[in-house]
Design a protein around this motif. Structure first.
Motif, PDB file in Angstrom:
ATOM      1  N   LEU B 341       0.838  -1.198   0.000  1.00 15.24           N
ATOM      2  CA  LEU B 341       0.000   0.000   0.000  1.00 15.24           C
ATOM      3  C   LEU B 341       0.871   1.246   0.000  1.00 15.24           C
ATOM      4  O   LEU B 341       0.545   2.255  -0.617  1.00 15.24           O
ATOM      5  N   GLY B 342       2.029   1.141   0.699  1.00 16.84           N
ATOM      6  CA  GLY B 342       2.951   2.271   0.791  1.00 16.84           C
ATOM      7  C   GLY B 342       3.501   2.705  -0.550  1.00 16.84           C
ATOM      8  O   GLY B 342       3.946   3.831  -0.703  1.00 16.84           O
ATOM      9  N   MET B 343       3.467   1.814  -1.526  1.00 18.52           N
ATOM     10  CA  MET B 343       3.934   2.207  -2.857  1.00 18.52           C
ATOM     11  C   MET B 343       2.935   3.140  -3.528  1.00 18.52           C
ATOM     12  O   MET B 343       3.287   3.878  -4.438  1.00 18.52           O
ATOM     13  N   PHE B 344       1.668   3.067  -3.077  1.00 17.01           N
ATOM     14  CA  PHE B 344       0.638   3.816  -3.789  1.00 17.01           C
ATOM     15  C   PHE B 344      -0.010   4.930  -2.978  1.00 17.01           C
ATOM     16  O   PHE B 344      -0.385   5.955  -3.519  1.00 17.01           O
ATOM     17  N   LEU B 345      -0.159   4.694  -1.669  1.00 19.29           N
ATOM     18  CA  LEU B 345      -0.907   5.648  -0.857  1.00 19.29           C
ATOM     19  C   LEU B 345       0.020   6.356   0.116  1.00 19.29           C
ATOM     20  O   LEU B 345       1.130   5.907   0.362  1.00 19.29           O
ATOM     21  N   GLN B 381       7.653   3.969   6.856  1.00 15.90           N
ATOM     22  CA  GLN B 381       8.792   4.755   6.389  1.00 15.90           C
ATOM     23  C   GLN B 381       8.982   4.539   4.887  1.00 15.90           C
ATOM     24  O   GLN B 381       9.332   5.454   4.163  1.00 15.90           O
ATOM     25  N   THR B 382       8.752   3.291   4.469  1.00 11.92           N
ATOM     26  CA  THR B 382       8.990   2.991   3.057  1.00 11.92           C
ATOM     27  C   THR B 382       7.961   3.647   2.161  1.00 11.92           C
ATOM     28  O   THR B 382       8.211   3.833   0.976  1.00 11.92           O
ATOM     29  N   SER B 383       6.780   4.003   2.733  1.00 14.46           N
ATOM     30  CA  SER B 383       5.753   4.585   1.870  1.00 14.46           C
ATOM     31  C   SER B 383       6.220   5.909   1.277  1.00 14.46           C
ATOM     32  O   SER B 383       5.703   6.371   0.271  1.00 14.46           O
ATOM     33  N   PHE B 384       7.224   6.514   1.923  1.00 13.31           N
ATOM     34  CA  PHE B 384       7.758   7.756   1.369  1.00 13.31           C
ATOM     35  C   PHE B 384       8.817   7.482   0.303  1.00 13.31           C
ATOM     36  O   PHE B 384       9.134   8.330  -0.495  1.00 13.31           O
ATOM     37  N   LEU B 385       9.377   6.276   0.373  1.00 15.13           N
ATOM     38  CA  LEU B 385      10.587   6.010  -0.409  1.00 15.13           C
ATOM     39  C   LEU B 385      10.356   5.142  -1.632  1.00 15.13           C
ATOM     40  O   LEU B 385      11.121   5.213  -2.592  1.00 15.13           O
ATOM     41  N   THR B 386       9.314   4.286  -1.563  1.00 14.29           N
ATOM     42  CA  THR B 386       9.182   3.305  -2.631  1.00 14.29           C
ATOM     43  C   THR B 386       8.513   3.892  -3.858  1.00 14.29           C
ATOM     44  O   THR B 386       7.510   4.573  -3.755  1.00 14.29           O
ATOM     45  N   PRO B 387       9.083   3.645  -5.022  1.00 10.38           N
ATOM     46  CA  PRO B 387       8.428   4.026  -6.245  1.00 10.38           C
ATOM     47  C   PRO B 387       7.157   3.188  -6.422  1.00 10.38           C
ATOM     48  O   PRO B 387       7.094   2.121  -5.816  1.00 10.38           O
ATOM     49  N   PRO B 388       6.205   3.543  -7.197  1.00  8.52           N
ATOM     50  CA  PRO B 388       6.228   4.761  -8.020  1.00  8.52           C
ATOM     51  C   PRO B 388       5.868   6.045  -7.275  1.00  8.52           C
ATOM     52  O   PRO B 388       6.251   7.117  -7.708  1.00  8.52           O
ATOM     53  N   PHE B 389       5.133   5.949  -6.153  1.00  8.06           N
ATOM     54  CA  PHE B 389       4.642   7.199  -5.572  1.00  8.06           C
ATOM     55  C   PHE B 389       5.213   7.468  -4.192  1.00  8.06           C
ATOM     56  O   PHE B 389       4.511   7.438  -3.209  1.00  8.06           O
ATOM     57  N   GLY B 390       6.505   7.656  -4.056  1.00  3.94           N
ATOM     58  CA  GLY B 390       7.064   7.992  -2.751  1.00  3.94           C
ATOM     59  C   GLY B 390       7.243   9.498  -2.657  1.00  3.94           C
ATOM     60  O   GLY B 390       7.888  10.109  -3.498  1.00  3.94           O
ATOM     61  N   TYR B 391       6.644  10.076  -1.628  1.00  2.00           N
ATOM     62  CA  TYR B 391       6.689  11.542  -1.532  1.00  2.00           C
ATOM     63  C   TYR B 391       8.099  12.061  -1.344  1.00  2.00           C
ATOM     64  O   TYR B 391       8.449  13.121  -1.843  1.00  2.00           O
TER      65      TYR B 391
END
Ligand code: NA
Ligand code: NA
Lengths: 167, 445, 342
Positions: B341-345, B381-391
């Motif tokens: 989910l972290g990759m997208f949201l 933490q990874t939700s910020f870093l993982t492509p495609p949508f990491g802020y």
């Protein structure tokens, strides 16, 4: 069309600037509450409810300003790969499919939510009775401001489409 | 229409994905899908629940008042200019070390994380003040970008953190316990990043050369110590003020955040430009960030309200519980879902969407709730870093000099995401890393 | 198969024992009326926050919700005495009053204003009282103390006695005691309080719980959903409510008995207010009730009915002493003064 969009921008720009300092007032109330607890040995009997209400009002009423300044979370990596024309089409479609039902719900149901509190004079139930209807009314006001800003965005997308077509 | 819970689950998550990829604002996608889902599922009459959820969960929620206040605090600290000066002092202090600049980024980021925790702000600031010097001194491009992004994300894990506040509000764990529980994992990640930097620069010296001796010589040791004292003390006072007030029990999280604003404002008066117009724009910027975070919450609470009512929660929890491997299998699956989910949201959406589904499962399995929530916090933490949508990728790209491409950033995060996964594994095997401190400080939670 | 399917929720989350009263009623209904009605019960907080269940039931977006009426006192102050009293009714008084002295009709009237039918189905007797890290042995000890207390009348009484009311959500009380943010706090009955972990953070417990001498719980049912049921099923729901009411009174007393022992075993010191102190509290309470009642006609109407019951019942109650039920009270709020406010 452009005039309408600009007018909407101006409205939300002004409104956002008026609302933003609310956060300073919230801070001051919380600090006052702490001070009254420690310095006067008596917690304030209204700060809790008022803080909560101002917080709700602050972020809801800032939403349209945020939309005007593209502050809201959106995932535009894919969109950016497309031509400007396709981007505009996608923008209009997004607003039609997702935004319209959402804002319709916020305005109509938000209104009856507000109306129920208003007609009964609903208050908080602490030592002090603070009316609840203003904060419930905030939902409708915020929704209308967001709707206006969305209209400005869609108008701009349509103008973009026209330009691309005539060019 | 009366879709079955299974169909409703598919339609709502499908709609969410479509809206997301179209680039429509996430808050409206969530809210729109909620309304459509209500009509397709149980019908118009349940729409009322949406307003009840939006009002009750987002607007009428005292715990969340800390969110705008911590955001405002971060802005004032930023405007005081202390960060930049602190970075300079640290950089000179570590000048003789291979990878010293990268290490400085980690240390300053951890300090910033313990004072505020607005990821966007700290990555943008470090990106602006650290990336150019690092590249100038010949640092490896990917190491430089990676360390800035990963360390910047620590703000959301190391308390105080608006993410932890939101998590506390949606779980039976208190803000205090969650702050205490996330402190060690946050610091541990910081240490791991620092070790990684030191090791890789030792193995590959060209990754992080020393600062030229002439530059270090410009400042005497005494001057350097004064600089350090002057610019490390302010953030320390903020850490002591906020975390101190919170952990000694003088104040609730909301009150501690207001104290933090007060201290940060004083720092702004001392070190900043003291202009009323700066104050005004600080409040405008804080308002924009607040409404960004909170509006996603508004949409997500509407979404979960309909999803839960329509039986979607049950569908997902049955799926998770049917996973082979029992409790461990289910835990791994849930944490993996959070990662995906972290990759997208963004984290707001993930917390709002996953907690109502996952926490009851966790409770059924008898797993420590605090441990699980902190694990999710670490993985996010990874939700910020993982492509495609990491802020973090976008924040850094926004301030990076020409020549640093988004693809470089994608490559840069890989070792750091691996370190996060490693940290999670450690915490799975040694749960006291999470639960030890709250037990010690609070006696229980 | 079931013709009607209801979704019902509650003000109580899964981990609060009060939810057991809701669950008891739902189980009975599903067993007894399952042919015509199936209730799908969801714990509080899973569909919407507990504070919103009133609005959701009124609008019909859910069919029913278990509640404690006091939460809605901001909509009509009369909900407050329908939920609890400060130093007035005990559990048996509520039972008598609801079943035989016109109480039930008042629940139906007040909730009826909001398009709902109300079945009171839970009574718990006296609440624990204040628990905290500071000893409170008498009302003199309340002076300058910060106490978590819910309710307006309760707050007014406390203020008269010299303490200050702190309003905190139920879930925050534990931590507030632990951190010393409050000197002491009340939450519920000993059974509920113990399971909420109060023995871990409190060293002292001041009884009795004059602030909430007894409490009523029940189910709000959307009027349209109710009207869609056959008369037989409606009757079954009422019978199930009465059965749950009797069960809840005994269940909560049993829970409180066991929990009191657990509090003692955990080393919590119990202090009881003296008779003189309780007499003083009654004085203040009577004034506060009069003042509050006269601020709103519905509020006055409910109190008028309650005090009329107490006066009416007093004769037999005293004649049957010491085998009587209910509290022996000779100092009541003035019925005449309340009737002026009707
Ligand atoms: Na932080
Ligand atoms: Na991501």
């Amino acid at each position: 069309m452009n005039a309408i969009a600009k007018a909407i921008d101006a409205i939300n720009e002004a409104f956002g600037r008026i609302i933003a300092p609310l956060i300073a007032i919230i801070t001051l109330i919380v600090l006052y509450d702490i001070a009254s607890r420690f310095l006067f040995g008596r917690p304030s009997d209204w700060a809790f409810d008022v803080t909560k209400m101002l917080f709700g009002a602050h972020f809801m009423l800032m939403a349209a300003y945020g939309l005007r300044h593209h502050a809201h979370v959106e995932v535009d990596v894919l969109k950016r790969l497309l031509s400007r024309r396709k981007q505009a089409v996608l923008e209009v479609l997004g607003y039609l499919i997702f935004f319209v039902p959402f804002i319709w719900m916020l305005i109509t149901l938000g209104w009856s939510f507000f109306e129920r509190a208003w007609s009964r004079g609903e208050t908080t139930y602490g030592m002090v009775s603070i009316p609840v209807y203003p904060i419930k009314g905030v939902i409708v006001v915020a929704a209308i401001l967001i709707l206006l800003q969305a209209i400005a965005i869609v108008l701009r997308a349509i103008m973009q489409l026209r330009e691309e077509t005539s060019a | 229409m009366n879709l079955s819970p299974e169909m409703l689950t598919l339609v709502m998550f499908g709609g969410l994905m479509v809206g997301l990829f179209m680039g429509h604002p996430l808050a409206f996608v969530l809210g729109g899908v909620a309304v459509i889902g209500a009509f397709l599922g149980l019908g118009e009459r349940i729409l009322g629940t949406l307003i009840n959820n939006i009002f009750g969960n987002a607007m009428d929620n005292y715990v969340l008042v800390a969110i705008p206040l911590f955001i405002l605090m971060a802005r004032f600290l930023n405007d005081s200019g202390v960060t930049e000066k602190m970075f300079d002092a640290m950089r000179l202090l570590l000048a003789n070390l291979r990878g010293g600049l990268a290490l400085t980024v980690v240390i300053v980021s951890v300090l910033l994380a313990a004072t505020t925790g607005i990821v966007g702000a700290s990555i943008a600031v470090m990106g602006m003040i650290a990336l150019v010097p690092m590249l100038k001194y010949g640092y490896n491009k990917e190491l430089s970008a990676g360390v800035i992004m990963a360390s910047g994300c620590l703000g959301i894990l190391i308390p105080p953190s608006i993410m932890l506040i939101l998590m506390a509000s949606y779980s039976p764990v208190s803000v205090g316990a969650l702050f205490a529980g996330a402190l060690i994992p946050g610091l541990l990640l910081g240490v791991m990043y620092a070790l990684y930097v030191l090791i890789i620069c030792y193995l590959k010296p060209h990754y992080g050369p020393k600062v030229p001796a002439e530059e270090r010589a410009e400042v005497s040791t005494k001057q350097l110590l004064i600089m350090l004292a002057k610019y490390v003390v302010p953030p320390m006072s903020l850490i002591l003020g906020v975390l101190g007030a919170l952990f000694t029990g003088i104040a609730t999280a909301t009150e501690a955040s207001a104290i933090g604003v007060f201290i940060a404002f004083i720092l702004f008066l001392i070190f900043g430009d003291r202009k009323i117009s700066t104050c005004f724009w600080t409040m405008i910027e804080a308002g924009k960030t607040t409404t960004m975070v909170m509006l996603v919450l508004v949409g997500a609470t509407a979404f979960t309200g309909v999803f839960s009512r329509g039986g979607g929660m049950t569908v997902i929890s049955e799926l998770v519980l049917a996973m082979p491997g029992g409790t461990v299998g289910a835990l791994i699956l849930m944490l993996f879902l959070v990662f995906v989910l972290g990759m997208f949201l963004d984290w707001t959406g993930i917390v709002l969407l996953s907690f109502p589904i996952m926490l009851p499962i966790v409770e059924t399995m008898g797993v420590d709730m605090l441990w699980f929530v902190v694990m999710v916090a670490v993985i996010l933490q990874t939700s910020f870093l993982t492509p495609p949508f990491g802020y973090a990728l976008f924040y850094l790209k926004g301030v990076a000099p020409p020549g640093v491409e988004i693809v470089d950033l994608y490559k840069a995060v890989v070792p750091f995401v691996a370190l996060i996964v490693l940290a999670c594994t450690l915490m799975a095997f040694f749960p006291w890393l999470i639960t030890g401190l709250p037990r010690m400080m609070l006696g229980g939670y | 198969q079931a013709q009607e399917e209801w979704t019902m929720t509650s003000t109580w989350p899964e981990n609060l024992d009060l939810i057991k009263i809701d669950q008891h009623w739902v189980e009975l209904v599903n067993k007894l009326a399952g042919e015509e009605l199936q209730i799908n019960f969801r714990a509080g907080g899973t569909l919407m926050p507990g504070t919103e269940v009133f609005d959701a039931t009124e609008t019909g977006s859910i069919e029913a919700a278990g509640d404690w009426p006091g939460y809605w006192a901001g909509l009509n102050p009369a909900f407050s005495p329908l939920a609890t009293t400060t130093s007035l009714f005990n559990g048996v008084d509520y039972l008598n009053w609801i079943q035989q002295w016109g109480g039930r009709e008042l629940y139906e009237e007040i909730y009826g204003q909001f398009n709902m039918v109300y079945l009171p189905y839970g009574i718990t007797n006296n609440e624990s009282g204040f628990m905290g890290r500071t000893p409170i042995e008498s009302i003199a000890d309340l002076e300058g103390k910060r106490l978590r207390l819910s309710g307006r009348d309760q707050g007014r009484v406390l203020e008269e006695l010299g303490g200050s009311q702190v309003t905190l959500a139920g879930g925050e009380v534990y931590q507030a005691i632990e951190r010393g943010v409050i000197d002491a706090g009340e939450f519920s009955t000993p059974g509920v309080d113990f399971n909420a972990g109060f023995a871990e953070v409190a060293d002292y417990w001041a009884t009795p719980g004059w602030h909430q001498s007894a409490s009523v719980f029940g189910v709000m049912i959307n009027k349209d959903a109710w009207d869609a049921l056959s008369e037989e099923t409606q009757e079954t729901l009422r019978i199930a409510a009465d059965a749950t009411m009797a069960w809840s009174l005994a269940w909560s007393e049993r829970q409180s008995t066991e929990a009191t022992q657990k509090f003692i075993d955990a080393g919590v010191t119990i202090n009881q207010f003296s008779e003189e102190d309780l007499a003083r509290i009654q004085e203040v309470t009577n004034d506060v009730i009069l003042r509050g009642a006269c601020e709103d006609p519905d509020h006055a109407k409910v109190y008028q009915s309650m005090i009329a019951y107490l006066e009416h019942y007093a004769t037999w109650r005293d004649v049957s002493a010491p085998y009587n039920m209910s509290r022996v009270m000779d100092n009541l709020p003035s019925l005449e003064e309340i009737e002026v406010c009707l």
